[in-house]
Scaffold this active site. Structure first.
Site, PDB file in Angstrom:
ATOM      1  N   PHE A  43      23.412  48.035   1.448  1.00 59.21           N
ATOM      2  CA  PHE A  43      22.875  46.704   1.127  1.00 59.21           C
ATOM      3  C   PHE A  43      23.863  45.589   1.506  1.00 59.21           C
ATOM      4  O   PHE A  43      23.608  44.782   2.408  1.00 59.21           O
ATOM      5  CB  PHE A  43      22.507  46.696  -0.361  1.00 59.21           C
ATOM      6  CG  PHE A  43      22.330  45.358  -0.999  1.00 59.21           C
ATOM      7  CD1 PHE A  43      21.607  44.362  -0.358  1.00 59.21           C
ATOM      8  CD2 PHE A  43      22.887  45.095  -2.244  1.00 59.21           C
ATOM      9  CE1 PHE A  43      21.445  43.111  -0.951  1.00 59.21           C
ATOM     10  CE2 PHE A  43      22.726  43.864  -2.849  1.00 59.21           C
ATOM     11  CZ  PHE A  43      22.008  42.864  -2.192  1.00 59.21           C
ATOM     12  N   ILE A  44      25.004  45.555   0.854  1.00 56.94           N
ATOM     13  CA  ILE A  44      25.955  44.469   1.130  1.00 56.94           C
ATOM     14  C   ILE A  44      26.633  44.697   2.480  1.00 56.94           C
ATOM     15  O   ILE A  44      26.795  43.778   3.288  1.00 56.94           O
ATOM     16  CB  ILE A  44      26.988  44.350  -0.012  1.00 56.94           C
ATOM     17  CG1 ILE A  44      26.272  43.923  -1.299  1.00 56.94           C
ATOM     18  CG2 ILE A  44      28.094  43.354   0.363  1.00 56.94           C
ATOM     19  CD1 ILE A  44      27.145  43.894  -2.542  1.00 56.94           C
ATOM     20  N   ASP A  52      29.638  55.237   7.413  1.00 63.51           N
ATOM     21  CA  ASP A  52      28.574  55.457   6.429  1.00 63.51           C
ATOM     22  C   ASP A  52      28.046  56.874   6.570  1.00 63.51           C
ATOM     23  O   ASP A  52      27.954  57.380   7.689  1.00 63.51           O
ATOM     24  CB  ASP A  52      27.433  54.439   6.672  1.00 63.51           C
ATOM     25  CG  ASP A  52      26.609  54.168   5.428  1.00 63.51           C
ATOM     26  OD1 ASP A  52      25.976  55.102   4.925  1.00 63.51           O
ATOM     27  OD2 ASP A  52      26.613  53.020   4.958  1.00 63.51           O
ATOM     28  N   ALA A  76      30.132  52.851  -2.107  1.00 59.22           N
ATOM     29  CA  ALA A  76      30.333  53.144  -3.534  1.00 59.22           C
ATOM     30  C   ALA A  76      29.125  53.852  -4.112  1.00 59.22           C
ATOM     31  O   ALA A  76      28.029  53.802  -3.552  1.00 59.22           O
ATOM     32  CB  ALA A  76      30.550  51.838  -4.310  1.00 59.22           C
ATOM     33  N   TYR A 122      31.804  53.813 -14.511  1.00 54.69           N
ATOM     34  CA  TYR A 122      31.732  52.955 -13.323  1.00 54.69           C
ATOM     35  C   TYR A 122      32.724  51.782 -13.437  1.00 54.69           C
ATOM     36  O   TYR A 122      33.479  51.492 -12.509  1.00 54.69           O
ATOM     37  CB  TYR A 122      30.297  52.419 -13.167  1.00 54.69           C
ATOM     38  CG  TYR A 122      30.155  51.422 -12.058  1.00 54.69           C
ATOM     39  CD1 TYR A 122      29.938  51.830 -10.756  1.00 54.69           C
ATOM     40  CD2 TYR A 122      30.261  50.051 -12.304  1.00 54.69           C
ATOM     41  CE1 TYR A 122      29.830  50.907  -9.728  1.00 54.69           C
ATOM     42  CE2 TYR A 122      30.159  49.131 -11.291  1.00 54.69           C
ATOM     43  CZ  TYR A 122      29.941  49.557 -10.002  1.00 54.69           C
ATOM     44  OH  TYR A 122      29.846  48.633  -8.989  1.00 54.69           O
ATOM     45  N   LYS A 136      36.018  51.036 -11.072  1.00 54.84           N
ATOM     46  CA  LYS A 136      36.255  49.795 -10.332  1.00 54.84           C
ATOM     47  C   LYS A 136      37.574  49.151 -10.780  1.00 54.84           C
ATOM     48  O   LYS A 136      38.313  48.600  -9.967  1.00 54.84           O
ATOM     49  CB  LYS A 136      35.078  48.825 -10.501  1.00 54.84           C
ATOM     50  CG  LYS A 136      33.847  49.252  -9.730  1.00 54.84           C
ATOM     51  CD  LYS A 136      34.070  49.140  -8.219  1.00 54.84           C
ATOM     52  CE  LYS A 136      32.889  49.630  -7.408  1.00 54.84           C
ATOM     53  NZ  LYS A 136      33.077  49.557  -5.962  1.00 54.84           N
ATOM     54  N   VAL A 148      18.539  45.390 -10.994  1.00 52.71           N
ATOM     55  CA  VAL A 148      17.341  45.027 -11.763  1.00 52.71           C
ATOM     56  C   VAL A 148      16.398  44.119 -10.970  1.00 52.71           C
ATOM     57  O   VAL A 148      15.179  44.228 -11.095  1.00 52.71           O
ATOM     58  CB  VAL A 148      17.745  44.398 -13.123  1.00 52.71           C
ATOM     59  CG1 VAL A 148      18.523  43.097 -12.951  1.00 52.71           C
ATOM     60  CG2 VAL A 148      16.534  44.177 -13.999  1.00 52.71           C
ATOM     61  N   ARG A 194      23.095  38.034 -17.100  1.00 56.12           N
ATOM     62  CA  ARG A 194      23.820  38.397 -15.886  1.00 56.12           C
ATOM     63  C   ARG A 194      23.964  37.159 -15.003  1.00 56.12           C
ATOM     64  O   ARG A 194      23.124  36.256 -15.026  1.00 56.12           O
ATOM     65  CB  ARG A 194      23.070  39.471 -15.084  1.00 56.12           C
ATOM     66  CG  ARG A 194      23.012  40.854 -15.745  1.00 56.12           C
ATOM     67  CD  ARG A 194      24.372  41.498 -15.831  1.00 56.12           C
ATOM     68  NE  ARG A 194      24.317  42.869 -16.321  1.00 56.12           N
ATOM     69  CZ  ARG A 194      24.270  43.247 -17.592  1.00 56.12           C
ATOM     70  NH1 ARG A 194      24.248  42.324 -18.546  1.00 56.12           N
ATOM     71  NH2 ARG A 194      24.260  44.517 -17.923  1.00 56.12           N
ATOM     72  N   GLY A 239      26.219  52.019 -22.566  1.00 57.81           N
ATOM     73  CA  GLY A 239      27.279  51.390 -21.765  1.00 57.81           C
ATOM     74  C   GLY A 239      26.884  50.046 -21.184  1.00 57.81           C
ATOM     75  O   GLY A 239      27.630  49.467 -20.406  1.00 57.81           O
TER      76      GLY A 239
HETATM   77  C1  UD1 Z   1      25.306  45.864 -11.555  1.00 55.96           C
HETATM   78  C2  UD1 Z   1      25.508  46.748 -10.345  1.00 55.96           C
HETATM   79  C3  UD1 Z   1      26.916  47.228 -10.277  1.00 55.96           C
HETATM   80  C4  UD1 Z   1      27.805  45.994 -10.317  1.00 55.96           C
HETATM   81  C5  UD1 Z   1      27.578  45.206 -11.590  1.00 55.96           C
HETATM   82  C6  UD1 Z   1      28.424  43.942 -11.633  1.00 55.96           C
HETATM   83  C7  UD1 Z   1      23.528  47.880  -9.503  1.00 55.96           C
HETATM   84  C8  UD1 Z   1      22.675  49.102  -9.528  1.00 55.96           C
HETATM   85  N1  UD1 Z   1      24.577  47.871 -10.343  1.00 55.96           N
HETATM   86  O1  UD1 Z   1      25.380  46.628 -12.767  1.00 55.96           O
HETATM   87  O2  UD1 Z   1      27.112  47.961  -9.091  1.00 55.96           O
HETATM   88  O3  UD1 Z   1      29.130  46.331 -10.184  1.00 55.96           O
HETATM   89  O4  UD1 Z   1      26.222  44.811 -11.619  1.00 55.96           O
HETATM   90  O5  UD1 Z   1      28.128  43.157 -12.726  1.00 55.96           O
HETATM   91  O6  UD1 Z   1      23.293  46.964  -8.735  1.00 55.96           O
HETATM   92  N2  UD1 Z   1      17.507  46.384 -16.590  1.00 55.96           N
HETATM   93  C9  UD1 Z   1      16.250  46.271 -17.166  1.00 55.96           C
HETATM   94  N3  UD1 Z   1      15.215  46.950 -16.586  1.00 55.96           N
HETATM   95  C10 UD1 Z   1      15.358  47.716 -15.471  1.00 55.96           C
HETATM   96  C11 UD1 Z   1      16.649  47.802 -14.871  1.00 55.96           C
HETATM   97  C12 UD1 Z   1      17.693  47.125 -15.465  1.00 55.96           C
HETATM   98  O7  UD1 Z   1      16.079  45.583 -18.175  1.00 55.96           O
HETATM   99  O8  UD1 Z   1      14.347  48.287 -15.003  1.00 55.96           O
HETATM  100  C13 UD1 Z   1      18.634  45.681 -17.236  1.00 55.96           C
HETATM  101  C14 UD1 Z   1      19.788  46.608 -17.582  1.00 55.96           C
HETATM  102  O9  UD1 Z   1      19.627  47.252 -18.818  1.00 55.96           O
HETATM  103  C15 UD1 Z   1      20.956  45.621 -17.576  1.00 55.96           C
HETATM  104  C16 UD1 Z   1      20.540  44.564 -16.554  1.00 55.96           C
HETATM  105  O10 UD1 Z   1      19.157  44.737 -16.317  1.00 55.96           O
HETATM  106  O11 UD1 Z   1      21.077  45.012 -18.838  1.00 55.96           O
HETATM  107  C17 UD1 Z   1      21.269  44.706 -15.233  1.00 55.96           C
HETATM  108  O12 UD1 Z   1      21.173  46.057 -14.799  1.00 55.96           O
HETATM  109  P1  UD1 Z   1      21.586  46.485 -13.293  1.00 55.96           P
HETATM  110  O13 UD1 Z   1      20.832  45.673 -12.316  1.00 55.96           O
HETATM  111  O14 UD1 Z   1      21.462  47.961 -13.220  1.00 55.96           O
HETATM  112  O15 UD1 Z   1      23.064  45.979 -13.173  1.00 55.96           O
HETATM  113  P2  UD1 Z   1      24.424  46.223 -13.973  1.00 55.96           P
HETATM  114  O16 UD1 Z   1      24.341  47.393 -14.895  1.00 55.96           O
HETATM  115  O17 UD1 Z   1      24.790  44.896 -14.543  1.00 55.96           O
END
Ligand code: UD1
Length: 306
Positions: A15-16, A34, A76, A141, A145, A184, A208, A269
């Site tokens: 992606f990035i 890759d 990663a 994770y 990092k 998400v 976020r 977590g």
């Molecule tokens: C993400 C990144 C991680 C990065 C970090 C930096 C991904 C997969 N992970 O983790 O690599 O280092 O940000 O901050 O990109 N959620 C929902 N519904 C869903 C999916 C997620 O509510 O269907 C919520 C999760 O519970 C969480 C939030 O959305 O509270 C963000 O989740 P996610 O996008 O997985 O990111 P991070 O865990 O923050």
């Protein structure tokens, strides 16, 4: 500012990494490293050379680093959840290759830019989170990092390797894959476009700082070309945040979706609040994000409409 001749992008089909490669090929020779476990060969521009190998393979990775002036280490295991399910295999991808890269760079004067993460801070004790904020990761994770990020600093301090750690907050944009372990925004987008339930985990009050991939690319180019950046770590976000519930509502509205927004169990977590202070990146790198989350979502979701 010094430009470079040959860049290596680990995870360059991902992606990035693929967005970064697109920008780099306009200016220099680029090698993508890759294994295509997650990345997509169609996203690698034809000007780039490709080494198809796993970052856990030491020799091909060390040799590729030795050929480059700068390495962007984007490869990663990106899922916090997967690291909780399987910490050992996550560590093998997220930490050990960092040492392979740094050891090789030690001999060759290659600059190393790490895709680090906001996950290393854990639950914030104040907002916005600056780089000095205590680091108490709540997931394997985040700890991985933190380890890779700290190794970058140590290799600079001990061996004068030119390292920069970029602590990405939540990245999103075109090419981020959907699926259970993706970010998400791409999950909600797929759910909204299919009129499936949008699954908010927990109460949705967690926040976020969502940063568009183009702004992440910008930060990497600045980190690779700035003499003041070396030996340092920088937060890369927008400096603003929204709740996951607000995100779900926005995505539903922008896509005119008939999805219901439902609440499901929260994650082990999971971090409750996240918002970057980007003052240091602004001051030292000249970083200036171009997208607010709402502008970025319009851009991203606009492209994804059927
Ligand atoms: C993400 C990144 C991680 C990065 C970090 C930096 C991904 C997969 N992970 O983790 O690599 O280092 O940000 O901050 O990109 N959620 C929902 N519904 C869903 C999916 C997620 O509510 O269907 C919520 C999760 O519970 C969480 C939030 O959305 O509270 C963000 O989740 P996610 O996008 O997985 O990111 P991070 O865990 O923050």
């Amino acid at each position: 500012m010094t430009w470079f001749h040959h860049a290596l992008v680990t995870g360059g089909a991902g992606f990035i990494g693929s967005h970064l490669t697109d920008r780099l090929v306009e200016n220099c020779e680029v090698t993508v490293y890759d294994d295509f476990s997650n990345g997509d060969a169609d996203h690698v521009p034809e000007e780039a050379s490709v080494i198809q190998a796993d970052v856990r393979k030491r020799k091909p990775l060390a040799d590729a680093v030795a050929e480059a002036d700068v390495v962007f280490h984007e490869a990663a295991q990106v899922s916090v959840q997967q690291s909780v399910s399987n910490p050992k295999s996550s560590q093998e991808v997220n930490v050990d290759p960092m040492l392979t890269i740094l050891e090789s760079a030690r001999d060759t004067d290659t600059r190393v830019i790490l895709a680090s993460s906001a996950a290393l801070y854990g639950h914030p004790i104040y907002l916005p989170i600056d780089e000095e904020h205590p680091k108490e990761p709540t997931s394997p994770y985040g700890l991985e990092k933190l380890t890779a990020d700290h190794y970058c600093r140590l290799y600079h301090d001990l061996y004068e390797v030119e390292t920069v750690a970029l602590r990405y907050f939540n990245a999103y944009g075109p090419r981020q894959q959907g699926g259970d372990y993706s970010g998400v925004i791409s999950i909600f987008r797929d759910q909204a476009l299919a009129n499936d339930d949008i699954t908010v985990e927990g109460d949705g009050e967690q926040t976020r700082d969502f940063v568009h991939v183009d702004d992440i690319v910008q930060a990497n180019l600045l980190a690779a070309t700035s003499d003041d950046a070396v030996g340092k770590a920088f937060n890369i976000g927008t400096g603003d945040s929204i709740t996951i519930r607000e995100l779900a509502d926005t995505i539903k509205n922008v896509t005119d979706s008939e999805s219901d927004i439902v609440h499901v169990d929260s994650r082990e977590g999971d971090i409750d609040r996240s918002e970057a202070s980007i003052d240091k990146a602004r001051e030292v790198l000249g970083f200036q994000p171009e997208y607010t989350v709402f502008e970025g979502l319009r851009d991203y979701l606009g492209q994804g409409r059927p």
